[in-house]
Design a protein around this motif. Sequence first.
Motif, PDB file in Angstrom:
ATOM      1  N   GLN A 253       0.853  -1.188   0.000  1.00  0.00           N
ATOM      2  CA  GLN A 253       0.000   0.000   0.000  1.00  0.00           C
ATOM      3  C   GLN A 253       0.888   1.237   0.000  1.00  0.00           C
ATOM      4  OE1 GLN A 253      -1.399  -1.336   3.774  1.00  0.00           O
ATOM      5  NE2 GLN A 253      -3.480  -1.693   3.065  1.00  0.00           N
ATOM      6  N   ASN A 254       0.321   2.365  -0.479  1.00  0.00           N
ATOM      7  CA  ASN A 254       1.061   3.624  -0.370  1.00  0.00           C
ATOM      8  C   ASN A 254       1.134   4.016   1.104  1.00  0.00           C
ATOM      9  OD1 ASN A 254       1.460   3.873  -3.163  1.00  0.00           O
ATOM     10  ND2 ASN A 254      -0.631   4.635  -3.420  1.00  0.00           N
ATOM     11  N   PRO A 255       2.169   4.798   1.510  1.00  0.00           N
ATOM     12  CA  PRO A 255       2.316   5.132   2.931  1.00  0.00           C
ATOM     13  C   PRO A 255       1.063   5.800   3.517  1.00  0.00           C
ATOM     14  CG  PRO A 255       4.249   5.821   1.675  1.00  0.00           C
ATOM     15  CD  PRO A 255       3.237   5.348   0.675  1.00  0.00           C
ATOM     16  N   HIS A 256       0.691   5.363   4.712  1.00  0.00           N
ATOM     17  CA  HIS A 256      -0.457   5.921   5.445  1.00  0.00           C
ATOM     18  C   HIS A 256      -1.744   5.890   4.626  1.00  0.00           C
ATOM     19  CE1 HIS A 256       2.613   7.070   8.192  1.00  0.00           C
ATOM     20  NE2 HIS A 256       3.172   7.857   7.309  1.00  0.00           N
ATOM     21  N   SER A 257      -1.936   4.852   3.867  1.00  0.00           N
ATOM     22  CA  SER A 257      -3.093   4.791   2.969  1.00  0.00           C
ATOM     23  C   SER A 257      -3.376   3.329   2.659  1.00  0.00           C
ATOM     24  CB  SER A 257      -2.735   5.541   1.674  1.00  0.00           C
ATOM     25  OG  SER A 257      -3.704   5.327   0.684  1.00  0.00           O
ATOM     26  N   THR A 258      -4.591   3.045   2.180  1.00  0.00           N
ATOM     27  CA  THR A 258      -4.874   1.702   1.675  1.00  0.00           C
ATOM     28  C   THR A 258      -4.770   1.677   0.152  1.00  0.00           C
ATOM     29  OG1 THR A 258      -7.232   2.123   1.471  1.00  0.00           O
ATOM     30  CG2 THR A 258      -6.468   1.212   3.581  1.00  0.00           C
TER      31      THR A 258
ATOM     32  N   ASP B 297      -1.265  -6.910   5.138  1.00  0.00           N
ATOM     33  CA  ASP B 297      -0.746  -6.613   6.486  1.00  0.00           C
ATOM     34  C   ASP B 297      -0.035  -7.827   7.070  1.00  0.00           C
ATOM     35  OD1 ASP B 297      -0.288  -5.922   9.130  1.00  0.00           O
ATOM     36  OD2 ASP B 297      -2.384  -6.231   9.718  1.00  0.00           O
TER      37      ASP B 297
ATOM     38  N   THR C 223      -7.711  -4.908  13.258  1.00  0.00           N
ATOM     39  CA  THR C 223      -6.909  -4.080  12.351  1.00  0.00           C
ATOM     40  C   THR C 223      -7.384  -4.277  10.905  1.00  0.00           C
ATOM     41  OG1 THR C 223      -5.183  -5.788  12.383  1.00  0.00           O
ATOM     42  CG2 THR C 223      -4.826  -3.859  13.770  1.00  0.00           C
TER      43      THR C 223
ATOM     44  N   GLN D 132      -8.696  -1.304   8.469  1.00  0.00           N
ATOM     45  CA  GLN D 132      -8.227  -1.048   7.099  1.00  0.00           C
ATOM     46  C   GLN D 132      -9.392  -1.082   6.103  1.00  0.00           C
ATOM     47  OE1 GLN D 132      -4.892  -3.047   5.494  1.00  0.00           O
ATOM     48  NE2 GLN D 132      -3.502  -2.060   6.927  1.00  0.00           N
TER      49      GLN D 132
ATOM     50  N   GLY E 211     -10.840   2.246   6.202  1.00  0.00           N
ATOM     51  CA  GLY E 211      -9.972   3.200   5.493  1.00  0.00           C
ATOM     52  C   GLY E 211     -10.126   3.073   3.983  1.00  0.00           C
TER      53      GLY E 211
ATOM     54  N   GLU F 154     -11.423   5.912   1.326  1.00  0.00           N
ATOM     55  CA  GLU F 154     -10.581   6.348   0.202  1.00  0.00           C
ATOM     56  C   GLU F 154     -11.267   6.080  -1.144  1.00  0.00           C
ATOM     57  OE1 GLU F 154      -6.063   6.238   0.844  1.00  0.00           O
ATOM     58  OE2 GLU F 154      -6.783   4.582   2.077  1.00  0.00           O
TER      59      GLU F 154
END
Length: 309
Positions: free
Chosen positions: A260-265, A280, A288, A292, A295, A299
């Motif tokens: 995944q891109n940083p701090h993102s799904t 993950d 968790t 996600q 999230g 997004e």
Amino acid sequence: MENVVIIGTGCAGWTAAIYTGRANLTPLVLSGTQLGGQLTTTTEVENFPGFPEGVMGPELMTRMQQQAEKFGARVEYKRVEEISKNDDGTFTLKTDDNEIQSRTIIIATGAAPRYLGLENEMKLVGHGVTSCATCDGAFYRDVPVAVVGGGDSACEEANFLTRFASKVYLVHRRDELRASKIMADRALANDKIEPVWDSGITEYLTDDAGEVRAVTLKNLKTEEESELEVKCVFVAIGHVPNSQFVGDLVDLDDGGYILQNPHSTSTKTPGIFAAGDVADHVYRQAITAAGQGCGAAIEAERYIADLDG
Ligand code: NAP
């Protein structure tokens, strides 16, 4: 043309469905072969917030599905074989029996149990080799069994199996468990569980009916080999992410987990998001994965809003 197709019906998939459903995106959820994901093969879940008395895994998943359907999610029992990008930026999902077009995809396909990779192992699944104590434990009453692994899963399975088996050997390749202290202490305090340290199973031995009757053990420090009589081996050595079908549209790490891109799904392809155990390898918890899924839904919703201007 769908707004969002969610692949997978574990905690990540259903949470994404609840959120995209409430955002009026009428998500289509594709279940794959195991509706409800990994929690359907477990018993009591003690660590999902909001359930101080614990909740049975299958019940938790049924309730998540009901909640998603209440907000307009539709579920179809299909397996995705391939995803590709169309010229207009939308996606085609090829399933085992049709093709689906969608503006976004949330991949929440989770992970599958890892096996030891021994010769004849896959043929013996269901004949004395399994990865699911909840599913198969009751078949092995009053006989000795083995669990392989040293993590939380191995300890949990070993404890559960003491309800049925006469003895549970916990075969681990080191002399220290990886499991959390509470799970490890519980397993080691159980009289019916006998740890077999520094050891691996090198061979499954079968009887005339083709069922496991024993295993060959190898002590990894002394190289000494011995035979251990067990009627079933419960393999609990972790999982492999279900990411084989994604092709070039997302990148995978060395273990096959979606990057995944940083701090993102989000992934390297705009419009494709990944959530839960398929992406993950760090936390791998129900809660968790659910986080996600939430999230990814938010997004995906923002991505669609941007497209619509
Ligand atoms: P894990 O923590 O990755 O443990 C895998 C175990 O298998 C390790 O002990 C590892 O040995 C061993 N192993 C790996 N490959 C092996 C091989 N080829 N041969 C022999 N042994 C091998 O996996 P897990 O136990 O499935 O747990 C996964 C995640 O789920 C963890 O985050 C765990 O906390 C969580 N979980 C939580 C609960 C709960 O809280 N109720 C229950 C189950 C799982 P080494 O130790 O030597 O690496």
